[in-house]
Design an enzyme around this catalytic site. Structure first.
Site, PDB file in Angstrom:
ATOM      1  N   HIS A  53     -16.633  42.630  52.567  1.00 47.36           N
ATOM      2  CA  HIS A  53     -15.692  43.150  53.560  1.00 47.36           C
ATOM      3  C   HIS A  53     -16.400  44.281  54.316  1.00 47.36           C
ATOM      4  CE1 HIS A  53     -12.120  45.366  54.996  1.00 47.36           C
ATOM      5  NE2 HIS A  53     -11.417  44.282  54.749  1.00 47.36           N
ATOM      6  N   ASP A 106     -15.999  46.427  44.337  1.00 51.93           N
ATOM      7  CA  ASP A 106     -14.849  46.399  45.234  1.00 51.93           C
ATOM      8  C   ASP A 106     -13.829  45.444  44.631  1.00 51.93           C
ATOM      9  OD1 ASP A 106     -12.995  45.761  47.147  1.00 51.93           O
ATOM     10  OD2 ASP A 106     -14.438  45.345  48.746  1.00 51.93           O
ATOM     11  N   GLN A 131      -9.349  42.727  45.903  1.00 51.25           N
ATOM     12  CA  GLN A 131      -8.666  41.444  45.745  1.00 51.25           C
ATOM     13  C   GLN A 131      -8.496  41.046  44.289  1.00 51.25           C
ATOM     14  OE1 GLN A 131      -7.216  39.780  48.095  1.00 51.25           O
ATOM     15  NE2 GLN A 131      -7.959  41.043  49.774  1.00 51.25           N
ATOM     16  N   LYS A 136      -2.421  46.262  48.060  1.00 51.53           N
ATOM     17  CA  LYS A 136      -2.755  44.879  47.691  1.00 51.53           C
ATOM     18  C   LYS A 136      -2.325  44.587  46.251  1.00 51.53           C
ATOM     19  CE  LYS A 136      -6.798  44.728  50.716  1.00 51.53           C
ATOM     20  NZ  LYS A 136      -6.434  43.875  51.864  1.00 51.53           N
ATOM     21  N   CYS A 167     -12.343  40.679  58.443  1.00 48.35           N
ATOM     22  CA  CYS A 167     -13.257  41.815  58.253  1.00 48.35           C
ATOM     23  C   CYS A 167     -14.526  41.395  57.508  1.00 48.35           C
ATOM     24  CB  CYS A 167     -12.566  42.953  57.511  1.00 48.35           C
ATOM     25  SG  CYS A 167     -11.221  43.680  58.440  1.00 48.35           S
TER      26      CYS A 167
HETATM   27  C1  LIG Z   1     -12.424  42.673  49.511  1.00 47.37           C
HETATM   28  C2  LIG Z   1     -11.864  43.820  50.261  1.00 47.37           C
HETATM   29  N1  LIG Z   1     -12.534  44.976  50.321  1.00 47.37           N
HETATM   30  C3  LIG Z   1     -12.058  46.044  50.980  1.00 47.37           C
HETATM   31  C4  LIG Z   1     -10.855  46.001  51.638  1.00 47.37           C
HETATM   32  C5  LIG Z   1     -10.380  47.204  52.349  1.00 47.37           C
HETATM   33  O1  LIG Z   1      -9.206  47.706  51.748  1.00 47.37           O
HETATM   34  P1  LIG Z   1      -8.324  48.791  52.485  1.00 47.37           P
HETATM   35  O2  LIG Z   1      -8.109  48.297  53.874  1.00 47.37           O
HETATM   36  O3  LIG Z   1      -7.062  48.824  51.695  1.00 47.37           O
HETATM   37  O4  LIG Z   1      -9.070  50.077  52.467  1.00 47.37           O
HETATM   38  C6  LIG Z   1     -10.117  44.810  51.602  1.00 47.37           C
HETATM   39  C7  LIG Z   1      -8.825  44.702  52.289  1.00 47.37           C
HETATM   40  O5  LIG Z   1      -8.708  44.222  53.375  1.00 47.37           O
HETATM   41  C8  LIG Z   1     -10.633  43.706  50.905  1.00 47.37           C
HETATM   42  O6  LIG Z   1      -9.948  42.548  50.850  1.00 47.37           O
END
Ligand SMILES: Cc1ncc(COP(=O)(O)O)c(C=O)c1O
Ligand SMILES: Cc1ncc(COP(=O)(O)O)c(C=O)c1O
Lengths: 410, 141, 410, 141
Positions: A125, A202, A205, A228, A368
């Site tokens: 991401h 990370d 998910q 999430k 993203c």
């Molecule tokens: C795999 C992953 N990493 C990072 C993020 C970023 O999370 P947040 O937007 O809650 O900071 C997301 C969410 O979109 C994600 O799915």
């Protein structure tokens, strides 16, 4: 331990599932973007503001003591939820994005030297990519990537081969938000530790789908987002091992994170407060506890089992419906219940709108993960992602909508 | 040739047939887009891209004998249908006809509800750009 | 325009004011720490999660479109609330602390050279002090301080004399949270601009008490916290002039703030998104609009007039009660309705607990202004701070409680 | 000399007189603190400071003839009252008496409610430290 669960009674806890969209009952398949919130979370927010609202820590009055107690109770619950050694290793942030920025800026800056390597995957991401691009540019370290295969997975051997003695930090997604792939992080963590590198996971998910045990994994850092995980927006978690967090310089500074402040210099507070500058997101932290409780009460085993059966139902249904124009993206065998796809000759965006016309919420776009999309030669997908409250009826309805779309564009 | 308002009334009548069936409205829009004359790909350059659209939309104006003609295209079918609606109304009109149009059909077909506020902004961008061309050619005349 | 307002009907909008603390009705005099929230704000949160919850921006489905629309509507309201030129100059952050960290890290790092000066006052909250200490240490710039006089004010002439050609940034609190002093920022901004310095205003304590007009002030940056302005916790605002924000490097990076991302480099989104990495605090942003509306509907003139009369009532009552052991800290004539004090021979903390026993919530301690406390030769104060829902009856009750305490310790 | 539990019972009885009057309970605590023997200021060093208290609390142990004696002080009156309660119970006891105490009075007077959870943590810190001293001197014996 896989008791069968009563999905109807779970659905009844989510008021938003009663919404009508374009005259149709909402079918919410956008859970990888954000999950819906149960009554208990919404009520906790309301109750906090109606009865307890006060600024926390270091105060003499009852409301403040009450708020502080509830606030720290979430941290204790979180410690259990991810099995951290101590609650002080759980730091509240704005979300995964901030958690990763914190580690890149504080730990990255502390250890990275010119020529050192930071290892990511090609499926990160943007939140686990851009912060590392920036800290590498600042420190002279080099970004390297574990390649993604055509089914959306990474080969473990290829991954391990990337872990050489120059690698100081491995930061990778546990579960891909775009594809649903589950990565083999346990072996990667072990191998990285073998050469003295630290590993950040990370878990944006992962957290709502299966049990997390940071001590068993032995990861050095982990990032979560409340929104999430059935919790409120605007809140995340950074887990870090005490010895690392203790050695790191503060990230943001201001109230709460200090010990003694003089005009010209300051000393910093203990963990976790050292990394929690300013008035925290008190209400959302307090309500987040109910989200953790919601997941724990159902149990990760039951959740995984329900979601897996939904996912297999979906794949089966797609096969039987013989949707010829539909192309699946992300077909690894080790996945959570997330499916990206394209419909031939239709832009993902149009598919999203057409599904929305039937009340079905999916995400469309690059999720993203632009470099990953580029790797697949596309600019985006349609993504359906499931949560505990989804049903096979909803999948049937979804398949019927897809059939109608495919039929119309023939 | 029908008047601008006759065409608007036709559009409103067409959409009203679908009542609340949002999906059919979108398919109808997509069909409209498919019926557009193909755009010269040489005209699909960044300067003819509409700003503020989530999809890519090109509008290329051709002005001959006091009459405006639009070549349009989009990378998404529904947006192509949206710009096709405007072409249906405004193709082969004088700049002043275009500038004096009251686009009442938008509200009457419940466009906002159909495509949401973000795409509505994009749609407004198309209208604005087409009117800008009309203004430019009118003063040029 | 100062219509008399119906405080009873305003109080009725704040459910927390019905709380009992230690068997007594809550008297909430800790508004400078955080204000309470009206029904409309709490309901907006609830309604968002019950009906609209979705991740925002770039999405095809109805819930996401609805959430995006409401989210951006708050930004538009905010623009009006502070009279910014455009809504893109209003950036959502976690709070004042993050807003200041952002400016120090991004703008500070961009412009500060060794020997440059950053000018603060001696009454800054740690959040407007520690970030500047850190960026000065990093860049070689020097921190200077406008001194605080014994009544808790700054002398305008002394302040202006500090603004020399080495000063690149002036960052100061508009209203002191510890003392309530209102600083003469307008003249300081003009003078600073005269030598080409930029000015950041910490408006944490100002925003709920009087009207803000960033264009009239012509300040370059301004920071606000929602939770001190009748809004939810976990949310703040950074206002900045477009040309400055546009020239600044991003602060945090990740989703939302990018335009194009490649494995090795990225380009960044437009304002305001360039500074809003990650999923924002959607629900709280949406509910914050109702807080701004609450304040606007009553009107800043009416609020100021009510709070000023409360404050004068308090000072009068203190005089008449002849509380000999009570010593006021912060006695400038230009103040908002905040009063710090000490009671001779009693620790501020004990006073706080004793008042709490009567249901009265005040803040005790250093109020995150340790250098200011040190200047006064104390380690903390008891602070009573008023908001629109406070009453003279509550003040009478407060004075009676103080009398009892003073009597007991005689 | 009264037993530990007799003293606890007295404390419980004293507090029960105040019923729900929190203010009087706090004043009572402050009075207890005032009655403490003054602490030798030479003993008010960082190593004798209790960790985790919001106020400063010093506890200095003196062990003579198998009996523990505590010198204590605090910079705040109420906290001084809290530590005075412990001194009342534990002063001039053997380490094993201290270590075997069930401090039931805490729950019975509703301490948590009275001083809140943060100060309760500080209070727990005092108890823990005094027990640590008892353990140390017991093994030393
Ligand atoms: C795999 C992953 N990493 C990072 C993020 C970023 O999370 P947040 O937007 O809650 O900071 C997301 C969410 O979109 C994600 O799915
Ligand atoms: C004057 C002042 N500045 C800054 C802050 C920090 O605000 P926050 O904790 O909301 O980030 C506060 C709040 O305590 C304040 O009163």
């Amino acid at each position: 331990m896989n008791q069968s669960i009563d999905i109807a009674s779970i659905r009844a806890q989510f008021p938003v599932l009663n919404e009508q969209v374009n005259g149709k009952p909402l079918v919410y398949f956008d859970n990888a973007a954000t999950t819906q919130k149960p009554h208990s979370v919404i009520n906790a927010l309301q109750s906090y503001y109606q009865h307890d609202n006060a600024n926390i820590h270091r105060s003499a009055h009852t409301l403040a003591a009450r708020a502080t107690e509830h606030f720290e109770a979430t941290r204790e619950m979180l410690k259990l939820f991810i099995n951290a050694k101590e609650s002080a290793e759980c730091i509240f942030t704005k979300g995964v994005t901030e958690s990763i920025n914190l580690v890149a800026a504080s730990y990255g800056k502390l250890v990275l030297k010119p020529g050192d390597e930071v290892l990511l995957t090609e499926m990160e991401h943007h939140s686990n990519l851009v912060p590392w691009q920036r800290i590498c540019a600042e420190t002279g370290a080099v970004l390297k990537f574990i390649p993604v295969e055509s089914d959306g997975s990474i080969h473990l051997e290829t991954a391990l081969a990337c872990i050489n003695s120059k690698v100081k930090i491995v930061s990778m997604v546990w579960v891909s938000n775009a594809l649903g792939t589950i990565n083999p992080i346990q072996t990667i963590i072990e191998t990285a530790h073998g050469i003295g590198a630290k590993v950040m996971i990370d878990a944006a998910q992962a957290a709502s789908h299966f049990k997390i045990d940071v001590q068993a994994l032995d990861c050095d850092f982990m990032a979560l987002s409340s929104h999430k995980l059935y919790g409120p927006t605007g809140l995340g978690v950074l887990y870090g091992k005490r010895e690392l967090l203790a050695a790191m310089p503060p990230y943001q500074s201001g109230g709460e994170m200090i010990k003694e402040v003089f005009l010209t210099h300051s000393t910093y507070n203990e963990l976790p407060y050292k990394f929690e500058a300013g008035t925290p997101n008190i209400a959302d932290v307090i309500a987040f506890k109910m989200a953790l409780k919601f997941v724990s009460d159902i149990g990760h085993d039951s959740i995984a089992s329900h979601e897996n059966s939904l996912y297999h139902y979906l794949l089966n249904a797609i096969n039987h419906a013989s949707l010829k124009q539909l192309k699946l993206i992300g077909t690894s065998s080790n996945k959570i219940a997330v499916q990206s796809f394209e419909i031939e000759s239709l832009h993902h965006f149009d598919v999203g709108l057409l599904l929305d016309a039937s009340g079905i919420a999916v995400r469309t776009g690059h999720h993203c993960t632009q470099p990953l999309m580029r790797k697949f030669g596309i600019d985006g997908t349609v993504r359906a992602s499931f949560a505990i409250y989804n049903t096979t009826d909803e999948i049937d309805y979804f398949i019927a909508a897809l059939q109608k779309i495919c039929h119309r564009i023939k | 040739m029908k008047t601008i308002n006759e065409i608007q009334d036709e559009i409103v009548a067409d959409f009203s047939l679908f009542e609340d069936d949002m999906e059919s409205k979108l398919f109808y829009l997509m069909d409209l887009g498919k019926k557009l004359e193909p755009m010269d790909s040489a005209h699909q350059t960044p300067e003819f891209l509409i700003k503020g659209c989530m999809s890519k939309v090109w509008v290329y104006p051709i002005f001959v004998d006091g009459i405006l003609h639009f070549e349009v295209d989009s990378n998404t079918e529904i947006t192509k249908g949206l710009v096709a609606l405007l072409v249906k109304i405004w193709n082969n009109r004088t700049p002043s006809e275009i500038l004096n149009t009251d686009l009442y059909f938008i509200a009457q077909i419940g466009m906002g509800n159909m495509i949401g506020s973000q795409r509505s902004n994009g749609f407004a961008g198309m209208i604005q750009q087409m009117k800008l061309y009309a203004t430019a050619f009118q003063s040029h005349n």
